[in-house]
Design an enzyme around this catalytic site. Structure first.
Site, short mmCIF file in Angstrom:
data_model
loop_
_atom_site.label_atom_id
_atom_site.label_comp_id
_atom_site.label_asym_id
_atom_site.label_seq_id
_atom_site.Cartn_x
_atom_site.Cartn_y
_atom_site.Cartn_z
N TYR A 1 0.94 -1.12 -0.02
CA TYR A 1 0.12 -0.12 0.09
C TYR A 1 0.79 1.25 0.03
O TYR A 1 0.52 2.23 -0.43
CB TYR A 1 -0.95 0.08 1.30
CG TYR A 1 -2.29 0.90 1.15
CD1 TYR A 1 -3.09 0.52 -0.19
CD2 TYR A 1 -2.71 1.85 2.07
CE1 TYR A 1 -4.24 1.36 -0.26
CE2 TYR A 1 -4.02 2.27 1.88
CZ TYR A 1 -4.69 2.25 0.84
OH TYR A 1 -5.80 2.83 0.61
N LYS B 1 -3.23 8.15 3.13
CA LYS B 1 -4.46 7.93 3.94
C LYS B 1 -4.08 8.16 5.57
O LYS B 1 -5.15 8.74 6.09
CB LYS B 1 -4.96 6.34 4.04
CG LYS B 1 -5.67 5.86 2.66
CD LYS B 1 -6.76 6.53 2.30
CE LYS B 1 -7.38 5.90 1.01
NZ LYS B 1 -8.40 6.78 0.69
P1 NAP Z 1 -12.79 3.56 -7.56
O1 NAP Z 1 -14.17 3.19 -7.90
O2 NAP Z 1 -11.58 3.59 -8.42
O3 NAP Z 1 -13.17 5.27 -7.21
C1 NAP Z 1 -12.17 5.88 -7.13
C2 NAP Z 1 -12.46 7.25 -7.71
O4 NAP Z 1 -11.63 8.37 -7.24
C3 NAP Z 1 -12.77 7.22 -9.14
O5 NAP Z 1 -13.89 7.65 -9.52
C4 NAP Z 1 -11.64 8.27 -9.74
O6 NAP Z 1 -11.88 8.49 -11.10
C5 NAP Z 1 -11.80 9.11 -8.82
N1 NAP Z 1 -10.48 10.26 -9.01
C6 NAP Z 1 -9.15 9.81 -9.15
N2 NAP Z 1 -8.63 10.91 -9.19
C7 NAP Z 1 -9.38 12.07 -9.19
C8 NAP Z 1 -9.54 13.59 -9.12
N3 NAP Z 1 -8.09 14.05 -9.28
N4 NAP Z 1 -10.54 14.35 -9.06
C9 NAP Z 1 -11.89 13.47 -8.70
N5 NAP Z 1 -12.09 12.23 -8.79
C10 NAP Z 1 -10.53 11.56 -8.78
O7 NAP Z 1 -12.40 2.93 -6.01
P2 NAP Z 1 -13.05 2.83 -4.73
O8 NAP Z 1 -12.44 1.67 -4.10
O9 NAP Z 1 -14.44 2.91 -4.71
O10 NAP Z 1 -12.25 4.25 -4.24
C11 NAP Z 1 -13.15 5.10 -3.35
C12 NAP Z 1 -12.62 5.62 -1.88
O11 NAP Z 1 -12.59 4.37 -1.08
C13 NAP Z 1 -10.93 5.75 -2.15
O12 NAP Z 1 -10.86 7.02 -1.37
C14 NAP Z 1 -10.41 4.57 -1.58
O13 NAP Z 1 -9.10 4.73 -1.11
C15 NAP Z 1 -11.42 4.07 -0.60
N6 NAP Z 1 -11.17 2.74 -0.11
C16 NAP Z 1 -11.27 1.66 -0.82
C17 NAP Z 1 -11.12 0.43 -0.53
C18 NAP Z 1 -11.14 -0.76 -1.50
O14 NAP Z 1 -10.60 -1.79 -1.07
N7 NAP Z 1 -11.69 -0.74 -2.59
C19 NAP Z 1 -10.92 0.28 0.77
C20 NAP Z 1 -10.94 1.41 1.72
C21 NAP Z 1 -11.09 2.47 1.20
P3 NAP Z 1 -11.19 7.68 -12.20
O15 NAP Z 1 -11.50 6.23 -12.09
O16 NAP Z 1 -12.05 8.10 -13.73
O17 NAP Z 1 -9.66 7.93 -12.36
#
Ligand code: NAP
Length: 260
Positions: free
Chosen positions: A154, A161
């Protein structure tokens, strides 16, 4: 039927696929009575297509959280759809490839800076851009992955984070007097686009499946969505600066489950 978000107007970021945690929140929030406006980054037509898969198709506003012009016009763009908002979801993270996957000691500062800007500083940027839309208090929620310890692969996203978790406390300090609560949900691993871009992410999947006392689904975002919805609702009126774990209890235990 009444829902916990009846009458709430929500701004939800981070929807790119139906697996996105943001999509899960938008869907559950609508089911609970909320009116939802989405933001999309870059690939707007794709976000618009996914937005049509919600129970009620939601409007999409362009927002790159690192773009000052997008942030400046956010409030005016949102007002084209709703006259104010009661809650915001920050569901945004990005780190360049060199910042992930076991390259911690060699990542250049420019890539670390990008990870911190997009994944942590943007929490403040989004909150302040949305502030003019929040009249009588409200709730801001973000998503973290437990930054209280070091993980495999990570790397600098973990450091970003940790910055997000600290920013959550400072935002709670500064937004509290405005009646706005600021909280994070610390989610267990989900198979989203962001997760798939982390080489070695399978290590988390395996560990969670074996260790989480409640068990853990890598493909069901509803537990996270329900917790976010509760924080966006009126059910936590005196909670701010909090990090609520939605991880099957993983963070509370040290070794794998033993079956009884
Ligand atoms: P996701 O579906 O890939 O969502 C991440 C989003 O961030 C995408 O829509 C991406 O857009 C957007 N993004 C990236 N750069 C950006 C920018 N400059 N301006 C605006 N938007 C931007 O993945 P997710 O897992 O749902 O992630 C959402 C949150 O949950 C994140 O903070 C992640 O760290 C957190 N999280 C995820 C997990 C996991 O295991 N998946 C666990 C804990 C926390 P594009 O795709 O178009 O680049």
């Amino acid at each position: 039927m009444s829902g916990i978000l009846d009458g709430k107007r929500l701004l939800i970021t981070g929807v790119i696929t139906e697996q996105s945690l943001g999509f899960g929140v938008a869907k559950y929030a609508q089911e609970q009575g909320a009116e939802v406006v989405l933001t999309g980054f870059g690939r707007l037509s794709l976000v618009e297509r996914i937005a049509k898969k919600l129970p009620t198709p939601a409007p999409v506003i362009e927002l790159d959280v690192t773009d000052a012009e997008h942030l400046d016009r956010l409030a005016d763009e949102v007002r084209k759809h709703v006259d104010g908002i009661d809650g915001v979801l920050h569901s945004i993270a990005y780190a360049p490839p060199s910042a992930l996957g076991g390259n911690f000691l060699n990542t250049p500062w420019e890539d670390v800076a990008t990870a911190v800007q997009v994944s942590a500083f943007s929490y403040k940027s989004l909150a302040t851009a949305a502030l003019p839309l929040m009249g009588n208090g409200g709730s801001i929620v973000g998503l973290t992955f437990d930054a209280s310890q070091a993980w495999p692969v990570y790397d600098w996203m973990g450091v970003a984070k940790a910055a997000l978790e600290s920013a959550n406390r400072y935002l709670a300090r500064d937004f509290g007097p405005k009646g706005i609560r600021v909280n994070l949900v610390s989610a267990g691993p989900q198979r989203t686009m962001a997760a798939k871009s982390i080489p070695g992410f399978e290590a988390f999947e395996e560990a969670w499946t074996k260790r989480a006392p409640l068990g853990w689904s890598l493909t069901d975002s509803e537990p996270v969505a329900k917790a976010v919805a509760a924080l966006l609702s009126d059910l936590f009126p005196a909670t701010s600066g909090e990090i609520l774990h939605v991880d099957g209890g993983f963070h509370a235990v040290g070794v794998e489950r033993t079956e009884k």
